[in-house]
Scaffold this motif. Structure first.
Motif, PDB file in Angstrom:
ATOM      1  N   ASN A  30       8.486   7.470   1.701  1.00 29.35           N
ATOM      2  CA  ASN A  30       8.225   8.716   0.965  1.00 29.35           C
ATOM      3  C   ASN A  30       8.267   9.936   1.879  1.00 29.35           C
ATOM      4  N   GLY A  31       8.362   9.708   3.179  1.00 26.09           N
ATOM      5  CA  GLY A  31       8.588  10.801   4.114  1.00 26.09           C
ATOM      6  C   GLY A  31       7.358  11.539   4.596  1.00 26.09           C
ATOM      7  N   LEU A  32       6.180  11.199   4.103  1.00 28.74           N
ATOM      8  CA  LEU A  32       4.992  11.961   4.476  1.00 28.74           C
ATOM      9  C   LEU A  32       4.650  11.831   5.956  1.00 28.74           C
ATOM     10  N   ARG A  43       0.828  -1.206   0.000  1.00 27.91           N
ATOM     11  CA  ARG A  43       0.000   0.000   0.000  1.00 27.91           C
ATOM     12  C   ARG A  43       0.864   1.259   0.000  1.00 27.91           C
ATOM     13  N   CYS A  44       0.364   2.293  -0.654  1.00 24.69           N
ATOM     14  CA  CYS A  44       1.071   3.571  -0.651  1.00 24.69           C
ATOM     15  C   CYS A  44       0.054   4.703  -0.719  1.00 24.69           C
ATOM     16  N   ASN A  45       0.405   5.836  -0.118  1.00 26.70           N
ATOM     17  CA  ASN A  45      -0.470   7.003  -0.144  1.00 26.70           C
ATOM     18  C   ASN A  45      -0.109   7.969  -1.264  1.00 26.70           C
ATOM     19  N   LEU A  46       0.832   7.559  -2.161  1.00 20.83           N
ATOM     20  CA  LEU A  46       1.151   8.327  -3.356  1.00 20.83           C
ATOM     21  C   LEU A  46       0.980   7.429  -4.579  1.00 20.83           C
ATOM     22  N   ARG A  47       1.051   8.040  -5.761  1.00 22.34           N
ATOM     23  CA  ARG A  47       0.938   7.307  -7.024  1.00 22.34           C
ATOM     24  C   ARG A  47       2.036   7.795  -7.972  1.00 22.34           C
ATOM     25  N   CYS A  48       3.300   7.669  -7.531  1.00 20.79           N
ATOM     26  CA  CYS A  48       4.414   8.227  -8.291  1.00 20.79           C
ATOM     27  C   CYS A  48       4.453   7.649  -9.701  1.00 20.79           C
ATOM     28  N   VAL A  49       4.817   8.482 -10.663  1.00 23.27           N
ATOM     29  CA  VAL A  49       4.696   8.117 -12.074  1.00 23.27           C
ATOM     30  C   VAL A  49       5.580   6.940 -12.461  1.00 23.27           C
ATOM     31  N   TYR A  50       6.702   6.738 -11.763  1.00 25.78           N
ATOM     32  CA  TYR A  50       7.605   5.649 -12.115  1.00 25.78           C
ATOM     33  C   TYR A  50       7.341   4.388 -11.287  1.00 25.78           C
ATOM     34  N   CYS A  51       6.375   4.456 -10.401  1.00 25.87           N
ATOM     35  CA  CYS A  51       6.165   3.385  -9.429  1.00 25.87           C
ATOM     36  C   CYS A  51       4.806   2.710  -9.555  1.00 25.87           C
ATOM     37  N   LEU A  59      18.002   5.983   7.030  1.00 27.65           N
ATOM     38  CA  LEU A  59      16.775   6.391   6.358  1.00 27.65           C
ATOM     39  C   LEU A  59      17.052   6.674   4.889  1.00 27.65           C
ATOM     40  N   ASN A  60      16.197   6.179   4.016  1.00 30.15           N
ATOM     41  CA  ASN A  60      16.163   6.601   2.619  1.00 30.15           C
ATOM     42  C   ASN A  60      14.820   7.275   2.378  1.00 30.15           C
ATOM     43  N   ILE A  61      14.862   8.488   1.889  1.00 28.85           N
ATOM     44  CA  ILE A  61      13.643   9.275   1.687  1.00 28.85           C
ATOM     45  C   ILE A  61      13.515   9.613   0.212  1.00 28.85           C
ATOM     46  N   SER A  62      12.393   9.294  -0.384  1.00 29.96           N
ATOM     47  CA  SER A  62      12.174   9.586  -1.798  1.00 29.96           C
ATOM     48  C   SER A  62      11.845  11.063  -1.976  1.00 29.96           C
ATOM     49  N   LEU A  63      12.619  11.739  -2.821  1.00 29.90           N
ATOM     50  CA  LEU A  63      12.373  13.150  -3.110  1.00 29.90           C
ATOM     51  C   LEU A  63      12.891  13.434  -4.514  1.00 29.90           C
ATOM     52  N   ARG A  77      16.720  -3.892   4.972  1.00 26.65           N
ATOM     53  CA  ARG A  77      16.052  -2.648   4.605  1.00 26.65           C
ATOM     54  C   ARG A  77      14.564  -2.921   4.488  1.00 26.65           C
ATOM     55  N   ILE A  78      13.764  -2.169   5.234  1.00 23.59           N
ATOM     56  CA  ILE A  78      12.310  -2.289   5.218  1.00 23.59           C
ATOM     57  C   ILE A  78      11.760  -1.359   4.141  1.00 23.59           C
ATOM     58  N   THR A  79      10.920  -1.930   3.264  1.00 24.90           N
ATOM     59  CA  THR A  79      10.382  -1.151   2.158  1.00 24.90           C
ATOM     60  C   THR A  79       8.876  -1.345   2.062  1.00 24.90           C
ATOM     61  N   GLY A  80       8.281  -0.809   1.000  1.00 24.93           N
ATOM     62  CA  GLY A  80       6.870  -0.985   0.734  1.00 24.93           C
ATOM     63  C   GLY A  80       6.644  -1.195  -0.744  1.00 24.93           C
ATOM     64  N   GLY A  81       5.585  -0.616  -1.317  1.00 24.71           N
ATOM     65  CA  GLY A  81       4.683   0.391  -0.799  1.00 24.71           C
ATOM     66  C   GLY A  81       5.339   1.426   0.095  1.00 24.71           C
ATOM     67  N   GLU A  82       4.518   1.970   0.943  1.00 29.85           N
ATOM     68  CA  GLU A  82       4.994   2.927   1.939  1.00 29.85           C
ATOM     69  C   GLU A  82       4.951   2.253   3.311  1.00 29.85           C
ATOM     70  N   PRO A  83       6.113   1.865   3.851  1.00 33.35           N
ATOM     71  CA  PRO A  83       6.141   1.088   5.094  1.00 33.35           C
ATOM     72  C   PRO A  83       5.563   1.813   6.300  1.00 33.35           C
ATOM     73  N   LEU A  84       5.606   3.145   6.297  1.00 29.27           N
ATOM     74  CA  LEU A  84       5.089   3.868   7.465  1.00 29.27           C
ATOM     75  C   LEU A  84       3.571   3.855   7.533  1.00 29.27           C
ATOM     76  N   LEU A  85       2.918   3.280   6.517  1.00 31.04           N
ATOM     77  CA  LEU A  85       1.467   3.110   6.586  1.00 31.04           C
ATOM     78  C   LEU A  85       1.076   1.977   7.528  1.00 31.04           C
ATOM     79  N   ARG A  86       2.006   1.050   7.789  1.00 33.52           N
ATOM     80  CA  ARG A  86       1.685  -0.026   8.727  1.00 33.52           C
ATOM     81  C   ARG A  86       1.689   0.515  10.142  1.00 33.52           C
ATOM     82  N   THR A  87       0.621   0.282  10.856  1.00 33.76           N
ATOM     83  CA  THR A  87       0.510   0.828  12.206  1.00 33.76           C
ATOM     84  C   THR A  87       1.501   0.192  13.166  1.00 33.76           C
TER      85      THR A  87
END
Length: 330
Positions: free
Chosen positions: A97-99, A20-28, A116-120, A64-74
């Motif tokens: 994604n840092g949100l 799951r992710c809260n963005l819809r990045c064009v390359y992803c 931390l790796n932050i997508s920007l 390395r923990i990834t997703g989707g967006e891993p910070l969406l997991r409670t």
């Protein structure tokens, strides 16, 4: 320890904990989004921890923990804490994604997160909203600001270069490292989840980064950075931070690959690009069976992803992966 057929030792696990992710990045991800896995198809916290324990016994030391967006997991903070406490695991990092980072950075640090790796992909708010299809860049910048004060071992910014969308900001990203102790990693746009026609039109080679340095009088030297990534790293003279190049298309990317990827629904992908994958979820409680499946995947791992598909005879499943990047974890 575990090795593939080319005698490459694998000690680095990229573990997706959600698609799951809260963005819809064009390359992803496609514009219309993707159907997400039902919750019961996603690895549980206990399964994740047991899986990491299995891998640690096989010589994996970095996760390395990834997703989707891993910070969406409670339960992401508890996942980090439990993985960090597994015997043999020396380094735990996360790609986000840092949100939600401003809210969670302190908790993640307290749980033992190392890096931390932050997508920007841009510093322009309007352009960020277009690339991510709706994201608020200020949330990301706030997250970076909070994280920068917490003494993580390293903060990296992941920047996928796309022609006509952000390739005119290379100099701005380079100059960001002047006063910020981050590693900006320029990443080549890959043909995963995109048509080859679209990809060829939007691809930017990373030689452009060197050209811009030289045309602007920026002297740089190669440096070594500790960590898990495949980037070649450099530092501009007098700058606090650094920049890295990840070039899966234009340069050798795979010959030293030490990575295994686990998808959120419990499949192992030994190679990012190819469709071949093995379901290991049911084998997690059985360490002998688990190890056999991991070794089977490694035995089939190609020497190179060959995104140009010139050596498909070496691949058992001769097709690029059906998954979009958000379903793999990068």
């Amino acid at each position: 320890m575990i090795f593939d057929q080319y005698k490459r030792k694998h000690d680095y696990l990229r573990l997706s904990i959600t698609d799951r992710c809260n963005l819809r990045c064009v390359y992803c991800m496609p514009k219309e989004g993707l159907p997400f896995f039902p919750s019961d198809e996603v690895l549980s916290q206990d399964e994740i921890v047991q899986l990491v324990e299995n891998f640690a016994e096989m010589g994996i030391s970095k996760v390395r923990i990834t997703g989707g967006e891993p910070l969406l997991r409670t339960d992401v903070v508890e996942i980090v804490r439990r993985i960090k406490n597994v015997d043999g695991i020396e380094d735990v990092s996360i790609t986000t994604n840092g949100l939600f980072l401003a809210k969670l950075a302190q908790q993640l640090k307290d749980a033992g997160l190392d890096r931390l790796n932050i997508s920007l992909d841009t510093f322009n708010a309007k352009r960020y909203k277009e690339i991510t299809r709706g994201g608020n860049i200020q949330q990301v910048l706030d997250g970076i600001s909070v994280a920068a004060k917490l003494n993580f071992k390293k903060i990296k910014l992941n920047t996928v270069l796309i022609k006509g969308q952000n390739d005119d900001e290379i100099l701005e990203f380079l100059n960001y490292t002047k006063d910020n102790n981050v590693n900006v990693r320029f990443i080549e746009f890959m043909p995963i989840g995109n048509s080859l026609k679209t990809w060829k039109k939007e691809y930017v080679g990373l030689q452009n980064v060197f050209d811009i340095c030289e045309s602007n009088g920026l002297d740089y030297t190669p440096i070594e950075l500790k960590g898990n990534g495949p980037s070649d790293n450099y530092q501009i003279t007098g700058y606090e931070g650094s920049f890295g190049l990840i070039h899966p298309i234009s340069a050798k990317f795979c010959e030293n690959c030490n990575r295994l990827r686990i998808t959120a629904d419990g499949y192992i992908k030994a190679c990012l690009y190819w469709n071949e994958e093995i379901n290991i979820r049911e084998a997690i409680p059985d360490k002998k069976k688990f190890r056999a499946l991991i070794q089977r995947s490694l035995d089939n791992k190609p020497l190179n992803h060959e995104m140009a598909m010139s050596e498909t005879d070496r691949i058992i499943d001769k097709a690029p992966t059906w998954r979009h990047m958000s379903q793999i974890g990068g």
